[in-house]
Write a protein that holds these residues in place. Structure first.
Motif, PDB file in Angstrom:
ATOM      1  N   ASN A 194       0.778  -1.237   0.000  1.00  0.00           N
ATOM      2  CA  ASN A 194       0.000   0.000   0.000  1.00  0.00           C
ATOM      3  C   ASN A 194       0.809   1.285   0.000  1.00  0.00           C
ATOM      4  O   ASN A 194       0.248   2.368  -0.092  1.00  0.00           O
ATOM      5  N   LEU A 195       2.140   1.156   0.116  1.00  0.00           N
ATOM      6  CA  LEU A 195       2.981   2.355   0.171  1.00  0.00           C
ATOM      7  C   LEU A 195       3.884   2.495  -1.046  1.00  0.00           C
ATOM      8  O   LEU A 195       4.589   3.489  -1.179  1.00  0.00           O
ATOM      9  N   GLY A 196       3.887   1.498  -1.905  1.00  0.00           N
ATOM     10  CA  GLY A 196       4.747   1.536  -3.086  1.00  0.00           C
ATOM     11  C   GLY A 196       4.522   0.299  -3.921  1.00  0.00           C
ATOM     12  O   GLY A 196       3.546  -0.424  -3.711  1.00  0.00           O
ATOM     13  N   GLU A 197       5.452   0.055  -4.865  1.00  0.00           N
ATOM     14  CA  GLU A 197       5.232  -1.079  -5.771  1.00  0.00           C
ATOM     15  C   GLU A 197       6.533  -1.805  -6.095  1.00  0.00           C
ATOM     16  O   GLU A 197       7.601  -1.188  -6.109  1.00  0.00           O
ATOM     17  N   PRO A 198       6.429  -3.124  -6.361  1.00  0.00           N
ATOM     18  CA  PRO A 198       7.613  -3.891  -6.732  1.00  0.00           C
ATOM     19  C   PRO A 198       7.993  -3.641  -8.191  1.00  0.00           C
ATOM     20  O   PRO A 198       7.128  -3.353  -9.024  1.00  0.00           O
ATOM     21  N   LEU A 199       9.297  -3.744  -8.458  1.00  0.00           N
ATOM     22  CA  LEU A 199       9.803  -3.547  -9.820  1.00  0.00           C
ATOM     23  C   LEU A 199      10.810  -4.640 -10.116  1.00  0.00           C
ATOM     24  O   LEU A 199      11.590  -5.024  -9.241  1.00  0.00           O
TER      25      LEU A 199
END
Lengths: 202, 175
Positions: A194-199
């Motif tokens: 909920n605070l960012g995303e995987p790359l």
């Protein structure tokens, strides 16, 4: 939370959006810049994780250093303390909870940790493919079933769920370690999701 | 509330007392028990800036009700009453929805409760747009971090209580 980049899974698993390949993670809001961190924030970063100073995740959470300090202490004590449930089985619980919650980043990190500790990834492939039936032994299946139920229906847990673990040979200390690792991933997954995303690494 | 056997909130809420096998197992992992209590203390520290104590307790009551986790809901309701929070706001957390906060002219609280609902019930649906609704409602980045850690901690706390209750029930069934 990151696994050293030197770890290469013996076999790459990709299933239902999950993978055991190494991922990075990027915050969606402003992180603390190291040059502007207070001495207290620097101290908490140093005690949280060896790579915390280069991790968006820790640099974001260190906006509230006292909360991060307690969370890191709880996390490290749950996942790394000696004795009790094997560390591979704690990682299995963490991976199942991450699969059920849909946390691809945590799923990747803890799939890798399971493989490093257990020297195999067969159970992880099953967890990614269909968690409801995963487990290569009756003991693993019991661990997986408990981890699914506490994630989806915590209010429905009862004595029978504990008895099912005991029937597969888990003692109270091992059951408590499983409970802790499942519960701490209810916490960890919500931060990562909920605070960012995987790359995928560039 | 019954007389606490310890000042550890989890032990109090589950009813764990020295002498039981579940208590002994839990306190074999004293570092985890201490950090669990330490997290609670840090998250509900009245001196924590950015997000008011009343806002944090309303989030906790709302999250405990959604899970549901009755012992925790009762605990947070009692703390809200001790803090003399507005009864209408307690009612929103206890029985209402984020739109009800909006109707009380509390758009900041409405945004906070809406974020809480997503994280508690469907964390996978918490995309970038859901997060950015918070700064759009005037909530600072440190407040977003405090709120996110709080909701995530509550997700941990309710499962820890539920699991320990089950362990205690199993112990008593086989006594």
């Amino acid at each position: 939370m990151s696994t050293p980049a030197t770890f290469q899974p013996a076999t790459v698993i990709r299933s239902h959006g999950f993978t055991n390949e190494s991922l990075e993670w990027k915050a969606w809001l402003d992180v603390v810049q190291l040059g502007e961190a207070t001495p207290d924030q620097m101290a908490v970063l140093e005690e949280s994780h060896p790579k915390a100073k280069t991790s968006d995740y820790y640099l974001f959470l260190v906006h509230q250093p006292h909360i991060l300090r307690e969370r890191s202490t709880a996390f490290n004590a749950i996942m790394y303390a000696p004795g009790g449930l094997s560390r591979a089985e704690r990682e299995l619980g963490a991976t199942v909870v991450s699969r059920i919650n849909g946390c691809v980043y945590c799923g990747s990190v803890h799939a890798q940790r399971f493989e490093q500790l257990a020297k195999r990834s067969d159970t992880i492939a099953q967890v990614f493919e269909q968690p409801e039936t995963a487990g290569t032994t009756a003991r693993e299946k019991a661990i997986v079933q408990f981890s699914i139920k506490i994630t989806e229906q915590p209010a429905a847990l009862d004595a029978g769920d504990i008895d099912a673990l005991q029937a597969e040979g888990l003692n109270e200390g091992e059951i408590l370690d499983l409970l802790h690792s499942d519960a701490i991933f209810a916490w960890a997954n919500r931060l990562m999701l909920n605070l960012g995303e995987p790359l995928l690494p560039a | 509330m019954t007389t606490p056997v310890t000042d550890d909130l989890i032990d109090q809420l589950v009813g764990l007392a020295p002498g039981s096998r579940t208590y002994a197992a839990r306190h074999q992992r004293e570092k985890v028990a201490a950090a669990t209590q330490g997290s609670y203390n840090a998250l509900f520290d009245p001196a924590l800036p950015d997000l008011t104590l009343t806002e944090r307790l309303l989030v906790a009551l709302y999250a405990s009700r959604l899970t549901p986790a009755p012992e925790l809901a009762a605990h947070y309701r009692e703390r809200l009453q001790q803090a003399q929070a507005d009864a209408a706001l307690i009612q929103v957390a206890e029985a209402g929805e984020p739109q009800d906060a909006q109707r009380l002219n509390q758009p900041r609280l409405a945004a906070i409760l809406s974020f809480t609902r997503t994280l508690i019930e469907k964390p996978v649906e918490g995309d970038k747009a859901v997060l950015l609704a918070l700064p759009a409602a005037g909530i600072s980045t440190p407040a977003v971090v405090a709120l996110s850690q709080l909701i995530a901690f509550l997700s941990y706390q309710v499962r820890l209580v539920a699991g320990l209750k089950a362990m205690k029930a199993s112990e008593e069934a086989h006594a």
